[in-house]
Motif scaffolding. Structure first.
Motif, PDB file in Angstrom:
ATOM      1  N   ARG A 145       0.935  -1.212   0.067  1.00 15.62           N
ATOM      2  CA  ARG A 145       0.085   0.219  -0.022  1.00 15.62           C
ATOM      3  C   ARG A 145       0.856   1.239  -0.016  1.00 15.62           C
ATOM      4  O   ARG A 145       1.651   1.326   0.944  1.00 15.62           O
ATOM      5  CB  ARG A 145      -0.833   0.103   1.382  1.00 15.62           C
ATOM      6  N   GLN A 146       0.795   2.019  -1.039  1.00 14.89           N
ATOM      7  CA  GLN A 146       1.462   3.364  -1.200  1.00 14.89           C
ATOM      8  C   GLN A 146       0.359   4.440  -1.499  1.00 14.89           C
ATOM      9  O   GLN A 146      -0.351   4.427  -2.384  1.00 14.89           O
ATOM     10  CB  GLN A 146       2.477   3.218  -2.295  1.00 14.89           C
ATOM     11  N   GLY A 147       0.420   5.583  -0.356  1.00 12.89           N
ATOM     12  CA  GLY A 147      -0.264   6.653  -0.696  1.00 12.89           C
ATOM     13  C   GLY A 147      -1.931   6.240  -0.566  1.00 12.89           C
ATOM     14  O   GLY A 147      -2.594   6.895  -1.330  1.00 12.89           O
ATOM     15  N   GLY A 148      -2.099   5.317   0.067  1.00 13.37           N
ATOM     16  CA  GLY A 148      -3.694   4.968   0.088  1.00 13.37           C
ATOM     17  C   GLY A 148      -4.076   3.928  -1.217  1.00 13.37           C
ATOM     18  O   GLY A 148      -5.131   3.562  -1.072  1.00 13.37           O
ATOM     19  N   MET A 149      -3.274   3.673  -2.020  1.00 11.46           N
ATOM     20  CA  MET A 149      -3.404   2.755  -2.982  1.00 11.46           C
ATOM     21  C   MET A 149      -2.857   1.601  -2.736  1.00 11.46           C
ATOM     22  O   MET A 149      -1.746   1.474  -2.492  1.00 11.46           O
ATOM     23  CB  MET A 149      -3.056   3.132  -4.408  1.00 11.46           C
ATOM     24  N   ALA A 150      -3.362   0.288  -2.972  1.00 11.13           N
ATOM     25  CA  ALA A 150      -2.944  -1.045  -2.923  1.00 11.13           C
ATOM     26  C   ALA A 150      -2.195  -1.366  -4.262  1.00 11.13           C
ATOM     27  O   ALA A 150      -2.855  -1.350  -5.403  1.00 11.13           O
ATOM     28  CB  ALA A 150      -4.062  -2.009  -2.838  1.00 11.13           C
ATOM     29  N   GLU A 151      -1.093  -1.903  -4.353  1.00 12.81           N
ATOM     30  CA  GLU A 151      -0.422  -2.238  -5.343  1.00 12.81           C
ATOM     31  C   GLU A 151       0.029  -3.677  -5.500  1.00 12.81           C
ATOM     32  O   GLU A 151       0.549  -4.171  -4.391  1.00 12.81           O
ATOM     33  CB  GLU A 151       1.064  -1.494  -5.454  1.00 12.81           C
ATOM     34  N   GLU A 152      -0.346  -4.238  -6.674  1.00 13.38           N
ATOM     35  CA  GLU A 152      -0.215  -5.613  -6.511  1.00 13.38           C
ATOM     36  C   GLU A 152       1.175  -6.151  -6.787  1.00 13.38           C
ATOM     37  O   GLU A 152       1.822  -5.765  -7.931  1.00 13.38           O
ATOM     38  CB  GLU A 152      -1.239  -6.488  -7.560  1.00 13.38           C
TER      39      GLU A 152
END
Length: 485
Positions: A145-152
């Motif tokens: 999770r970076q900046g509130g966004m989940a990265e796969e």
């Protein structure tokens, strides 16, 4: 690694079937938090998933868990259940607009109830591939999770190999080269699985969403992974796959990994070498720019047995065989250790099974401070002779008599050594060593006749003096007479 796509199939309960208590189904209390509810659901989903649990009731239990979690995750449904119970969901419940027959929540988006049907089946944010990815093969997925966004993040499979080491290598530590054949990024397509100049196309079956929505009876809607694109939303045109990796983005290669096995390892331990496993099959990813991470390498260590030592944790055991005479009289024996041989004292009367401990001469303790080691425990085993010579048996029978042993078996004629003590020296002349030893033990040599000893001494002295002087003169006289003539 297998490059397969597994679709999870789900179903909804019939709307006319009595709704079960969702709290009881998930095994939580009515005041449970959302995180507790989610945790309970994940546990049940793993336990009763039909792909992994072949029990007859597993499918039904799995479906019940889905329905219960779906209900409790929706605030409106949860509130309705808490207030009215099953009557709010079963047909003919008799309250609200639906009183009189029908579902009390009908008209809110179809005969099924809430907008979009009865919750759309899996409207809650659940990644079932995260739950069951371990059972479906293919690359694993992680989330950052970076900046509130989940990265796969795609994670490659782990590799496990076995290496054999000796007992002494396990004690001292050893360096080894491990040869593996991991999956590595394809150099031709740089991991994207496509030929140069080619690109993926939007999946026509799902319109690029990666999921397909199925409308069930009574307005229920169920979403499942698109079987055409395996949930990626894109497809590779026929003939556009990389010829080297067949569109997977990874190829098999050979690699040598140098590892350091610490002293003190035990048989069956696994040594983890981070990021030395397979690369993730990025060519099968839904996003060409998805991050990937290599799996880990696990080295299974097998330690060969030693002919001298056995092991119990960090302690080692050595069995020392000692002669019967050493066990009875005491003495000193040589004992092997991990660092060479040492002398160990044997106490008088040592028996089989007696032990002595040499502190700090065992195996190294893993993760111990200041290089602490276990102990070397020496266990004595008295070597009993199976066969005895006549002299050995005679001595032991004489010893049994001397010690008052009434139970020992006697077969030798030891009375010949127990004759009437004689104080004459001539009676002890030319006796054998065994008889002489017995006479010394019984102090018979201490009572010899002193007169006889004196005569023997005179005889010996006379033999050493030579002829008397008179005899010498008589012999010399004839020589003088002969000389005058």
């Amino acid at each position: 690694m297998r490059f397969e796509s597994h679709n999870l199939k789900f179903h909804a309960s019939h709307p006319t079937k009595a709704t079960k208590d969702p709290y009881r189904t998930l095994g939580v209390g009515k005041g449970a938090s959302n995180s507790e509810i989610k945790k309970a659901y994940y546990a049940m989903a793993k336990k009763y998933h039909p792909d992994t649990n072949k029990e007859a009731s597993a499918k039904e239990r799995f479906s019940d868990a889905q329905s219960a979690y779906e209900l409790l995750q929706d605030p409106q449904k949860k509130e309705a259940w808490d207030q009215y119970g099953a009557a709010a969901f079963d047909g003919g419940g008799g309250f609200g607009q639906g009183a009189g027959g029908g579902n009390p929540f009908s008209g809110a988006g179809g005969p099924g109830g809430f907008p979009g049907g009865f919750g759309g089946g899996f409207g809650a944010d659940i990644n079932f591939e995260d739950i069951f990815g371990a059972f479906t093969g293919g690359g694993r997925r992680g989330r950052a999770r970076q900046g509130g966004m989940a990265e796969e993040i795609l994670v490659g499979e782990d590799i496990e190999v076995q290496t054999n080491i000796s007992f002494m290598d396990a004690a001292k530590g050893v360096e080894k080269d491990i040869h593996t054949q991991p999956l590595t990024k394809c150099g031709t397509c740089d991991g994207n699985g496509m030929k140069k100049g080619s690109s993926r196309q939007t999946c026509k079956s799902c319109g690029g969403s990666g999921t397909r929505v199925h409308v069930m009876q009574q307005g229920f809607q169920m979403a499942s992974t698109c079987s055409t694109c395996s949930g990626s939303g894109t497809v590779t045109p026929r003939g556009s796959e990389c010829g080297t990796c067949s569109g997977h983005g990874v190829v098999r290669s050979r690699k040598t990994v140098h590892i350091d096995i610490p002293g003190g390892v035990e048989d069956g331990m696994r040594l983890k070498v981070a990021r030395e496993g397979d690369d993730a099959p990025t060519g099968l990813s839904s996003s060409a720019s998805a991050r990937s991470q290599r799996g880990d390498l696990y080295v299974l260590i097998r330690v060969a047995a030693d002919t001298r030592f056995s092991r119990n944790g960090s302690d080692i055991l050595y069995t020392a065989s000692i002669p019967l005479t050493t066990a009875m009289l005491g003495g000193e024996v040589t004992i092997p250790t991990l660092d060479g041989e040492v002398k160990v004292k044997v106490g008088t009367g040592t028996g089989t099974g007696d032990r002595v401990t040499l502190g700090g001469r065992g195996m190294r303790r893993l993760n111990a401070r200041r290089g602490q080691s276990g102990d070397l425990r020496v266990e004595f085993k008295v070597a009993m002779p199976k066969y005895l010579s006549s002299d050995e048996r005679t001595i032991l029978e004489l010893l049994a008599d001397e010690m008052g042993d009434k139970t020992a078996k006697r077969i030798m004629n030891i009375n010949q050594y127990k004759d009437t003590p004689s104080n004459k020296a001539e009676d002890h002349k030319d006796e054998g060593w065994l008889k002489s030893a017995w006479h010394r033990i019984t102090h018979q040599h201490d009572n010899l006749d002193p007169e006889k000893e004196k005569e023997d001494e005179k005889t010996k002295a006379k033999d050493t003096k030579g002829p008397e002087p008179k005899d010498v003169e008589r012999e010399e006289e004839p020589k003088k007479a002969s000389g005058s003539a």
